[in-house]
Design a protein around this motif. Structure first.
Motif, PDB file in Angstrom:
ATOM      1  N   LEU B  21      -3.783   4.386   5.705  1.00  0.00           N
ATOM      2  CA  LEU B  21      -3.466   2.972   5.638  1.00  0.00           C
ATOM      3  C   LEU B  21      -1.994   2.797   5.983  1.00  0.00           C
ATOM      4  O   LEU B  21      -1.131   3.444   5.407  1.00  0.00           O
ATOM      5  CB  LEU B  21      -3.751   2.417   4.237  1.00  0.00           C
ATOM      6  N   ARG B  22      -1.732   1.876   6.888  1.00  0.00           N
ATOM      7  CA  ARG B  22      -0.376   1.724   7.395  1.00  0.00           C
ATOM      8  C   ARG B  22       0.448   0.714   6.603  1.00  0.00           C
ATOM      9  O   ARG B  22      -0.081  -0.293   6.131  1.00  0.00           O
ATOM     10  CB  ARG B  22      -0.418   1.322   8.871  1.00  0.00           C
ATOM     11  N   CYS B  23       1.721   1.013   6.508  1.00  0.00           N
ATOM     12  CA  CYS B  23       2.651   0.112   5.827  1.00  0.00           C
ATOM     13  C   CYS B  23       4.013   0.232   6.509  1.00  0.00           C
ATOM     14  O   CYS B  23       4.548   1.337   6.656  1.00  0.00           O
ATOM     15  CB  CYS B  23       2.783   0.472   4.359  1.00  0.00           C
ATOM     16  N   ASN B  24       4.567  -0.887   6.914  1.00  0.00           N
ATOM     17  CA  ASN B  24       5.922  -0.932   7.453  1.00  0.00           C
ATOM     18  C   ASN B  24       6.754  -1.892   6.620  1.00  0.00           C
ATOM     19  O   ASN B  24       6.258  -2.921   6.176  1.00  0.00           O
ATOM     20  CB  ASN B  24       5.921  -1.378   8.915  1.00  0.00           C
ATOM     21  N   TYR B  25       7.990  -1.544   6.403  1.00  0.00           N
ATOM     22  CA  TYR B  25       8.838  -2.364   5.552  1.00  0.00           C
ATOM     23  C   TYR B  25      10.117  -2.744   6.287  1.00  0.00           C
ATOM     24  O   TYR B  25      10.513  -2.113   7.268  1.00  0.00           O
ATOM     25  CB  TYR B  25       9.180  -1.620   4.256  1.00  0.00           C
ATOM     26  N   SER B  26      10.753  -3.761   5.774  1.00  0.00           N
ATOM     27  CA  SER B  26      12.058  -4.182   6.267  1.00  0.00           C
ATOM     28  C   SER B  26      12.969  -4.325   5.070  1.00  0.00           C
ATOM     29  O   SER B  26      12.694  -5.108   4.155  1.00  0.00           O
ATOM     30  CB  SER B  26      11.945  -5.525   7.006  1.00  0.00           C
ATOM     31  N   TYR B  27      14.037  -3.507   5.086  1.00  0.00           N
ATOM     32  CA  TYR B  27      14.982  -3.547   3.975  1.00  0.00           C
ATOM     33  C   TYR B  27      16.261  -2.890   4.415  1.00  0.00           C
ATOM     34  O   TYR B  27      16.233  -1.881   5.120  1.00  0.00           O
ATOM     35  CB  TYR B  27      14.399  -2.829   2.756  1.00  0.00           C
ATOM     36  N   GLY B  28      17.406  -3.436   4.043  1.00  0.00           N
ATOM     37  CA  GLY B  28      18.689  -2.969   4.539  1.00  0.00           C
ATOM     38  C   GLY B  28      19.145  -1.640   3.994  1.00  0.00           C
ATOM     39  O   GLY B  28      19.934  -0.948   4.617  1.00  0.00           O
ATOM     40  N   ALA B  29      18.668  -1.263   2.838  1.00  0.00           N
ATOM     41  CA  ALA B  29      19.098  -0.009   2.220  1.00  0.00           C
ATOM     42  C   ALA B  29      17.873   0.874   2.012  1.00  0.00           C
ATOM     43  O   ALA B  29      16.788   0.561   2.487  1.00  0.00           O
ATOM     44  CB  ALA B  29      19.782  -0.308   0.884  1.00  0.00           C
ATOM     45  N   THR B  30      18.070   1.997   1.338  1.00  0.00           N
ATOM     46  CA  THR B  30      16.929   2.847   1.028  1.00  0.00           C
ATOM     47  C   THR B  30      16.071   2.148  -0.011  1.00  0.00           C
ATOM     48  O   THR B  30      16.550   1.831  -1.091  1.00  0.00           O
ATOM     49  CB  THR B  30      17.395   4.200   0.478  1.00  0.00           C
ATOM     50  N   PRO B  31      14.834   1.907   0.336  1.00  0.00           N
ATOM     51  CA  PRO B  31      13.995   1.129  -0.578  1.00  0.00           C
ATOM     52  C   PRO B  31      13.284   1.989  -1.601  1.00  0.00           C
ATOM     53  O   PRO B  31      13.187   3.208  -1.443  1.00  0.00           O
ATOM     54  CB  PRO B  31      12.983   0.508   0.376  1.00  0.00           C
ATOM     55  N   TYR B  32      12.812   1.346  -2.625  1.00  0.00           N
ATOM     56  CA  TYR B  32      11.790   1.947  -3.467  1.00  0.00           C
ATOM     57  C   TYR B  32      10.463   1.482  -2.854  1.00  0.00           C
ATOM     58  O   TYR B  32      10.319   0.311  -2.502  1.00  0.00           O
ATOM     59  CB  TYR B  32      11.882   1.451  -4.909  1.00  0.00           C
ATOM     60  N   LEU B  33       9.506   2.381  -2.745  1.00  0.00           N
ATOM     61  CA  LEU B  33       8.241   2.045  -2.097  1.00  0.00           C
ATOM     62  C   LEU B  33       7.078   2.408  -3.004  1.00  0.00           C
ATOM     63  O   LEU B  33       7.116   3.441  -3.684  1.00  0.00           O
ATOM     64  CB  LEU B  33       8.121   2.780  -0.763  1.00  0.00           C
ATOM     65  N   PHE B  34       6.076   1.578  -2.971  1.00  0.00           N
ATOM     66  CA  PHE B  34       4.940   1.743  -3.862  1.00  0.00           C
ATOM     67  C   PHE B  34       3.637   1.478  -3.108  1.00  0.00           C
ATOM     68  O   PHE B  34       3.597   0.682  -2.167  1.00  0.00           O
ATOM     69  CB  PHE B  34       5.002   0.749  -5.035  1.00  0.00           C
ATOM     70  N   TRP B  35       2.597   2.126  -3.561  1.00  0.00           N
ATOM     71  CA  TRP B  35       1.235   1.763  -3.190  1.00  0.00           C
ATOM     72  C   TRP B  35       0.462   1.458  -4.472  1.00  0.00           C
ATOM     73  O   TRP B  35       0.452   2.263  -5.407  1.00  0.00           O
ATOM     74  CB  TRP B  35       0.532   2.884  -2.426  1.00  0.00           C
TER      75      TRP B  35
END
Lengths: 112, 115
Positions: B21-35
């Motif tokens: 399952l694909r996920c792309n994010y937009s964020y200026g710094a290192t993000p926290y990412l969750f599923w």
């Protein structure tokens, strides 16, 4: 460990009526979130509390929605008056200082 | 502003097949990412999370996800899908503000599993 408790689970109201939802977060969690999830969409943040202060309410329709967390624990979300487009699942979540949010089962609101 | 894109609205796989399952994010710094996973009528359950360190993270129920900074992606994978995996899957990005995190969700991917 008890999870996030929400009530009621389901609510059906007529448009222009008012409704309130209640959330009891996990004990010790300072951050509390209310999300609105419309059918077929991802959850949208309505309001975020840190203890009893509001951190973010930029997407809360303030003309009809209000929320409070007076003692920094339980929270209520109110809609008055409700519109048809408010039909959604309202999710409450809480987190400690870890970045991980724990969600309740939600309240499904149907406005007719 | 941070955002999350899940390009696939609906995916159908056969039981035992692999899944991504694909996920792309937009964020200026290192993000926290969750599923998160959501079964019908249920709340959201955390599958896995990425804060820092190893870019391949393991989660519950045999799921894993890989953080690729160069592609701004955090795709979810499972080598062999079970019928009980049928649900809605949400990717989320957490933006730290002070001591709290703001969670932004994607629109979700509905997974259907055929026997």
């Amino acid at each position: 460990e008890a999870g996030v408790a929400q009530s009621p689970r389901y609510k059906i109201i007529e448009k222009r009526q008012s409704v309130a939802f209640w959330c009891n977060p996990i004990s010790g969690h300072a951050t509390l979130y209310w999300y609105q999830q419309i059918l077929g969409q991802g959850p949208k943040l309505l309001i975020q509390f840190q203890n009893n202060g509001v951190v973010d309410d930029s997407q809360l329709p303030k003309d009809r929605f209000s929320a409070e967390r007076l003692k920094g624990v339980d929270s209520t979300l109110k809609i008055q008056p409700a519109k048809l487009e408010d039909s959604a699942v309202y999710l409450c979540a809480s987190s400690a200082d870890t970045g991980q949010a724990f969600f309740g089962q939600g309240t499904r609101l149907t406005v007719v | 502003a941070q955002s999350v894109t899940q390009p696939d609205i609906h995916i159908t796989v056969s039981e035992g097949a692999s899944l991504e399952l694909r996920c792309n994010y937009s964020y200026g710094a290192t993000p926290y990412l969750f599923w998160y996973v959501q079964s019908p009528g249920q709340g959201l359950q955390l599958l896995l999370k990425y804060f820092s360190g190893d870019t391949l993270v393991q989660g519950i129920k045999g799921f894993e996800a890989e953080f690729k900074r160069s592609q701004s992606s955090f795709n979810l994978r499972k080598p062999s899908v079970h019928w009980s995996d049928a649900a809605e899957y949400f990717c989320a990005v957490g933006a730290r503000s002070g001591r709290t995190d703001k969670l932004i969700f994607g629109t979700g991917t509905r997974l259907q599993v055929f026997p």
